[in-house]
Design a protein around this motif. Sequence first.
Motif, PDB file in Angstrom:
ATOM      1  N   SER B  87      48.090  -8.714  21.502  1.00  0.00           N
ATOM      2  CA  SER B  87      47.785  -9.036  22.895  1.00  0.00           C
ATOM      3  C   SER B  87      46.282  -9.088  23.173  1.00  0.00           C
ATOM      4  N   ASP B  88      45.457  -8.691  22.208  1.00  0.00           N
ATOM      5  CA  ASP B  88      44.013  -8.787  22.439  1.00  0.00           C
ATOM      6  C   ASP B  88      43.523 -10.225  22.285  1.00  0.00           C
ATOM      7  N   PHE B  89      42.494 -10.531  23.060  1.00  0.00           N
ATOM      8  CA  PHE B  89      41.929 -11.879  23.081  1.00  0.00           C
ATOM      9  C   PHE B  89      40.773 -11.973  22.083  1.00  0.00           C
ATOM     10  N   VAL B  90      40.661 -13.110  21.437  1.00  0.00           N
ATOM     11  CA  VAL B  90      39.595 -13.332  20.459  1.00  0.00           C
ATOM     12  C   VAL B  90      38.821 -14.578  20.854  1.00  0.00           C
ATOM     13  N   GLY B  91      37.511 -14.496  20.828  1.00  0.00           N
ATOM     14  CA  GLY B  91      36.726 -15.701  21.071  1.00  0.00           C
ATOM     15  C   GLY B  91      35.989 -15.613  22.383  1.00  0.00           C
ATOM     16  N   ARG B  92      35.043 -16.536  22.543  1.00  0.00           N
ATOM     17  CA  ARG B  92      34.139 -16.433  23.649  1.00  0.00           C
ATOM     18  C   ARG B  92      33.932 -17.806  24.253  1.00  0.00           C
ATOM     19  N   PRO B  93      34.664 -18.060  25.332  1.00  0.00           N
ATOM     20  CA  PRO B  93      34.487 -19.354  25.986  1.00  0.00           C
ATOM     21  C   PRO B  93      33.027 -19.524  26.370  1.00  0.00           C
ATOM     22  N   GLY B  94      32.499 -20.695  26.152  1.00  0.00           N
ATOM     23  CA  GLY B  94      31.115 -20.957  26.529  1.00  0.00           C
ATOM     24  C   GLY B  94      30.116 -20.562  25.467  1.00  0.00           C
ATOM     25  N   ARG B  95      30.584 -20.059  24.328  1.00  0.00           N
ATOM     26  CA  ARG B  95      29.654 -19.684  23.270  1.00  0.00           C
ATOM     27  C   ARG B  95      29.852 -20.565  22.051  1.00  0.00           C
ATOM     28  N   ARG B  96      28.759 -20.821  21.372  1.00  0.00           N
ATOM     29  CA  ARG B  96      28.823 -21.621  20.157  1.00  0.00           C
ATOM     30  C   ARG B  96      29.466 -20.823  19.024  1.00  0.00           C
ATOM     31  N   GLY B  97      28.721 -19.792  18.552  1.00  0.00           N
ATOM     32  CA  GLY B  97      29.158 -19.134  17.321  1.00  0.00           C
ATOM     33  C   GLY B  97      29.769 -17.774  17.557  1.00  0.00           C
ATOM     34  N   ALA B  98      30.335 -17.234  16.515  1.00  0.00           N
ATOM     35  CA  ALA B  98      30.871 -15.885  16.583  1.00  0.00           C
ATOM     36  C   ALA B  98      29.723 -14.900  16.411  1.00  0.00           C
ATOM     37  N   ALA B  99      29.806 -13.759  17.076  1.00  0.00           N
ATOM     38  CA  ALA B  99      28.731 -12.770  17.003  1.00  0.00           C
ATOM     39  C   ALA B  99      28.990 -11.740  15.915  1.00  0.00           C
ATOM     40  N   TYR B 100      30.239 -11.666  15.416  1.00  0.00           N
ATOM     41  CA  TYR B 100      30.553 -10.704  14.353  1.00  0.00           C
ATOM     42  C   TYR B 100      31.672 -11.258  13.489  1.00  0.00           C
ATOM     43  N   ASP B 101      31.863 -10.630  12.338  1.00  0.00           N
ATOM     44  CA  ASP B 101      32.965 -11.018  11.475  1.00  0.00           C
ATOM     45  C   ASP B 101      34.282 -10.578  12.107  1.00  0.00           C
ATOM     46  N   VAL B 102      35.265 -11.455  12.039  1.00  0.00           N
ATOM     47  CA  VAL B 102      36.622 -11.085  12.446  1.00  0.00           C
ATOM     48  C   VAL B 102      37.471 -11.100  11.187  1.00  0.00           C
ATOM     49  N   VAL B 103      38.060  -9.970  10.834  1.00  0.00           N
ATOM     50  CA  VAL B 103      38.782  -9.844   9.576  1.00  0.00           C
ATOM     51  C   VAL B 103      40.208  -9.377   9.819  1.00  0.00           C
ATOM     52  N   ALA B 104      41.146 -10.031   9.143  1.00  0.00           N
ATOM     53  CA  ALA B 104      42.551  -9.609   9.236  1.00  0.00           C
ATOM     54  C   ALA B 104      42.755  -8.372   8.370  1.00  0.00           C
ATOM     55  N   THR B 105      43.208  -7.293   8.994  1.00  0.00           N
ATOM     56  CA  THR B 105      43.459  -6.048   8.261  1.00  0.00           C
ATOM     57  C   THR B 105      44.860  -6.073   7.664  1.00  0.00           C
ATOM     58  N   THR B 106      45.771  -6.657   8.410  1.00  0.00           N
ATOM     59  CA  THR B 106      47.134  -6.864   7.906  1.00  0.00           C
ATOM     60  C   THR B 106      47.392  -8.373   7.973  1.00  0.00           C
ATOM     61  N   ASP B 107      48.523  -8.820   7.470  1.00  0.00           N
ATOM     62  CA  ASP B 107      48.947 -10.186   7.753  1.00  0.00           C
ATOM     63  C   ASP B 107      49.036 -10.303   9.267  1.00  0.00           C
ATOM     64  N   LEU B 108      48.600 -11.454   9.776  1.00  0.00           N
ATOM     65  CA  LEU B 108      48.659 -11.556  11.240  1.00  0.00           C
ATOM     66  C   LEU B 108      48.910 -12.965  11.728  1.00  0.00           C
ATOM     67  N   VAL B 109      49.307 -13.048  12.973  1.00  0.00           N
ATOM     68  CA  VAL B 109      49.579 -14.328  13.623  1.00  0.00           C
ATOM     69  C   VAL B 109      48.778 -14.390  14.916  1.00  0.00           C
ATOM     70  N   MET B 110      48.076 -15.509  15.096  1.00  0.00           N
ATOM     71  CA  MET B 110      47.331 -15.702  16.336  1.00  0.00           C
ATOM     72  C   MET B 110      47.882 -16.887  17.102  1.00  0.00           C
ATOM     73  N   CYS B 111      47.814 -16.788  18.411  1.00  0.00           N
ATOM     74  CA  CYS B 111      48.107 -17.924  19.274  1.00  0.00           C
ATOM     75  C   CYS B 111      46.763 -18.490  19.711  1.00  0.00           C
ATOM     76  N   CYS B 112      46.494 -19.740  19.311  1.00  0.00           N
ATOM     77  CA  CYS B 112      45.155 -20.312  19.516  1.00  0.00           C
ATOM     78  C   CYS B 112      45.151 -21.450  20.529  1.00  0.00           C
TER      79      CYS B 112
END
Lengths: 247, 247
Positions: B87-112
Amino acid sequence: MPQAIAVDLQDCGDCPIRHRAVCARCETDELERLDQIKYYRSYEAGQTIVWSGEPMDFVGSLVRGIATLSQTMEDGRTQMVGLLLPSDFVGRPGRRGAAYDVVATTDLVMCCFRKVPFEEMMARTPHIAQRLLEMTLDELDAAREWMLVLGRKTAREKIASLLSIIARRDATLNLRAQDAKIVFDLPLTREAMADYLGLTLETVSRQISALKRDGVIVLEGKRHVTIPDFERLLDEAGDDSDGGFLS
Amino acid sequence: MPQAIAVDLQDCGDCPIRHRAVCARCETDELERLDQIKYYRSYEAGQTIVWSGEPMDFVGSLVRGIATLSQTMEDGRTQMVGLLLPSDFVGRPGRRGAAYDVVATTDLVMCCFRKVPFEEMMARTPHIAQRLLEMTLDELDAAREWMLVLGRKTAREKIASLLSIIARRDATLNLRAQDAKIVFDLPLTREAMADYLGLTLETVSRQISALKRDGVIVLEGKRHVTIPDFERLLDEAGDDSDGGFLS
DNA sequence: GTGTTTCTTTGATTCAGATCAATGGATGTA
DNA sequence: TACATCCATTGATCTGAATCAAAGAAACAC
């Protein structure tokens, strides 16, 4: 309870809300509406502007002076979680109470909006919520950068990181030329620096002395700092880049 | 580059964007428009979803699994700056790049959502920016609370703080009864916990052993945790309140 | 089964920063 | 002038967590 004192600012031109917080893409009539609901407040050094957990009936931005955000444990350990310089926004639209203490470090002036009218205006004006979102994302980035400082840096690196952040903000604020020598007055006591960095004031003092001895900084008196070589300072801070500040 | 794998989710009911991220106050047609631009992606444990500094062409929210946000210094010291649960949100509307590494700790599914259409929709729909602002303020509070943990708490308090946060989130997510015994599996290795807490993995291991010895937690195997007395855990964490979690 | 890898625990030792304790300016003021 | 008060520095000592080192336990491959 902090007492509000009327301030006379000749022109809204001084009010950073107009320039940075809200109005980057606003129409003229929106500016006028904002002008109608705004007012100024001043606080003396040492005053607590808002107590953690208390209701906060306004939002606003800092016009002059320095404030800090901090959290305190029952046993008195405190951690500063934010440093507010002129143009920074204070308050949380859509929230009841404050999440941390806001304390005036110096005498300061804020440009305020009563919360309810501001929120109504926000609901009518999509740009405002978007602008606040951008600003909040910036704060989030800064907070997370600070987590790296607190969690993984040595005392010396922590001091260098703090100095470089203050130097950078000072330079941005005063539109200093990029190649000018960086000179500023520390806006914080050693104790406040310690609270920001998760150190004791003795350690802060020792590390500042060490940086001075090693020529990374030049100190006149206790507060007046000159940075002869900004790259060197960044290097001491363990930063891998200057964040685009220098060319 | 992480490879996208198609996932079949029977119903959008599983997609937390619908419930939490965007749509708390949305109209039906906005939901439909969101449905039209969304897609699913899955990642394997250990995959890096986004690299710090790289452009990020989507935003989204976590449906299943665990991811971490982290920052790394050149010499390899790393600090986790966020823990993403479903349920947590990932990403930054209005921003070009990511500010940190995002790493999957387990297998995961995102809704994009592709970033550009999402931003266009955000510009047309004031509720979305307001909802994202609220969420970002929550994240900012969490980051600042974590600054207190990193800067001022002892190793034992840090471990207790992490356990209480995971326990709380787990209970909220699974709508557990308030008085039920709290039982969960640690979603992190000792090393990941260390990176989150600004400790070494040896210290994490020692403190977990100590909390177990003192009866604050019960461990079965290395990961399965039971909290016999949540108040006791909060007390060990040095928290002055339970944040309204318990009655 | 035997090895290999990955994660974890535990022990011995070291060290960075905390703590305890004095002293040293500034600034203010009676 | 004397004397508080506030802030900062510096020294001596202690300690919590890091570091160095070894070994245990589970999962997996052959």
